[in-house]
Motif scaffolding. Sequence first.
Motif, PDB file in Angstrom:
ATOM      1  N   VAL A   2      12.942   1.917   9.522  1.00 52.57           N
ATOM      2  CA  VAL A   2      12.090   0.737   9.383  1.00 52.57           C
ATOM      3  C   VAL A   2      11.022   0.753  10.464  1.00 52.57           C
ATOM      4  O   VAL A   2      11.321   0.915  11.646  1.00 52.57           O
ATOM      5  CB  VAL A   2      12.934  -0.542   9.494  1.00 52.57           C
ATOM      6  N   GLN A   3       9.784   0.603  10.040  1.00 45.78           N
ATOM      7  CA  GLN A   3       8.678   0.488  10.998  1.00 45.78           C
ATOM      8  C   GLN A   3       7.777  -0.668  10.597  1.00 45.78           C
ATOM      9  O   GLN A   3       7.553  -0.915   9.402  1.00 45.78           O
ATOM     10  CB  GLN A   3       7.870   1.787  11.046  1.00 45.78           C
ATOM     11  N   GLY A  24       4.782  -2.882   6.611  1.00 46.23           N
ATOM     12  CA  GLY A  24       6.096  -2.285   6.766  1.00 46.23           C
ATOM     13  C   GLY A  24       6.172  -0.933   6.099  1.00 46.23           C
ATOM     14  O   GLY A  24       5.530  -0.690   5.080  1.00 46.23           O
ATOM     15  N   SER A  25       6.978  -0.057   6.676  1.00 48.09           N
ATOM     16  CA  SER A  25       7.255   1.236   6.065  1.00 48.09           C
ATOM     17  C   SER A  25       8.720   1.575   6.273  1.00 48.09           C
ATOM     18  O   SER A  25       9.357   1.095   7.210  1.00 48.09           O
ATOM     19  CB  SER A  25       6.361   2.329   6.658  1.00 48.09           C
ATOM     20  N   GLY A  26       9.252   2.394   5.354  1.00 46.01           N
ATOM     21  CA  GLY A  26      10.648   2.783   5.455  1.00 46.01           C
ATOM     22  C   GLY A  26      11.616   1.768   4.870  1.00 46.01           C
ATOM     23  O   GLY A  26      12.834   1.953   4.959  1.00 46.01           O
ATOM     24  N   PHE A  27      11.093   0.703   4.294  1.00 47.04           N
ATOM     25  CA  PHE A  27      11.934  -0.317   3.679  1.00 47.04           C
ATOM     26  C   PHE A  27      11.083  -1.128   2.707  1.00 47.04           C
ATOM     27  O   PHE A  27       9.850  -1.061   2.735  1.00 47.04           O
ATOM     28  CB  PHE A  27      12.543  -1.242   4.730  1.00 47.04           C
ATOM     29  N   ASN A  74       4.403  -8.664  -1.272  1.00 49.42           N
ATOM     30  CA  ASN A  74       5.455  -7.658  -1.399  1.00 49.42           C
ATOM     31  C   ASN A  74       4.932  -6.370  -2.031  1.00 49.42           C
ATOM     32  O   ASN A  74       5.413  -5.281  -1.702  1.00 49.42           O
ATOM     33  CB  ASN A  74       6.613  -8.213  -2.220  1.00 49.42           C
ATOM     34  N   ALA A  75       3.947  -6.479  -2.906  1.00 48.06           N
ATOM     35  CA  ALA A  75       3.395  -5.286  -3.544  1.00 48.06           C
ATOM     36  C   ALA A  75       2.737  -4.362  -2.515  1.00 48.06           C
ATOM     37  O   ALA A  75       2.729  -3.142  -2.678  1.00 48.06           O
ATOM     38  CB  ALA A  75       2.395  -5.683  -4.609  1.00 48.06           C
ATOM     39  N   LYS A  76       2.189  -4.968  -1.452  1.00 45.62           N
ATOM     40  CA  LYS A  76       1.546  -4.192  -0.393  1.00 45.62           C
ATOM     41  C   LYS A  76       2.465  -3.981   0.801  1.00 45.62           C
ATOM     42  O   LYS A  76       2.054  -3.397   1.804  1.00 45.62           O
ATOM     43  CB  LYS A  76       0.266  -4.886   0.066  1.00 45.62           C
ATOM     44  N   ASN A  77       3.694  -4.504   0.686  1.00 45.27           N
ATOM     45  CA  ASN A  77       4.658  -4.408   1.793  1.00 45.27           C
ATOM     46  C   ASN A  77       4.065  -4.931   3.098  1.00 45.27           C
ATOM     47  O   ASN A  77       4.240  -4.345   4.175  1.00 45.27           O
ATOM     48  CB  ASN A  77       5.138  -2.965   1.989  1.00 45.27           C
ATOM     49  N   THR A  78       3.386  -6.066   2.990  1.00 45.97           N
ATOM     50  CA  THR A  78       2.623  -6.604   4.109  1.00 45.97           C
ATOM     51  C   THR A  78       2.866  -8.101   4.247  1.00 45.97           C
ATOM     52  O   THR A  78       2.987  -8.811   3.248  1.00 45.97           O
ATOM     53  CB  THR A  78       1.115  -6.354   3.893  1.00 45.97           C
ATOM     54  N   VAL A  79       2.929  -8.547   5.487  1.00 47.97           N
ATOM     55  CA  VAL A  79       2.979  -9.976   5.787  1.00 47.97           C
ATOM     56  C   VAL A  79       1.765 -10.303   6.649  1.00 47.97           C
ATOM     57  O   VAL A  79       1.320  -9.484   7.458  1.00 47.97           O
ATOM     58  CB  VAL A  79       4.311 -10.359   6.473  1.00 47.97           C
TER      59      VAL A  79
END
Length: 127
Positions: A2-3, A24-27, A74-79
């Motif tokens: 997780v990063q 986020g990456s890895g999750f 969530n589609a971009k894995n971003t908050v």
Amino acid sequence: QVQLVESGGRLVQPGGSLRLSCIGSGFSLEHYAMGWFRQAAGKKREGVSCVSSIDDNTNIADSVKGRFTISRDNAKNTVYLEMNSLQPEDTAVYYCAARQVHVRVAPPCETFYYEHWGQGTQVTVSS
């Protein structure tokens, strides 16, 4: 692995606005509670705003209520943290955090609750 990587911090004048991003990456972020925290020089890290993985229920600190908004894509894995009407007291390093918990209730915005942390991005509010 997780990063979390924050971006968007910079120098801004009082009354200005910024949008911080945390990728986020890895999750898969959609199954995680997410939070934004900040730490000013010489002070403890404090929760700013945190959001649940289901229904985007949020907790937000009184000091930023009405000025800051947390959101997730969530589609971009971003908050994101949208910050308006910035004041000098908002100057701090801003951190993104994540915890793997898939619930509807708004998560506590406390440092002990979160498992993963980014490296932070500096926000400076000054004229």
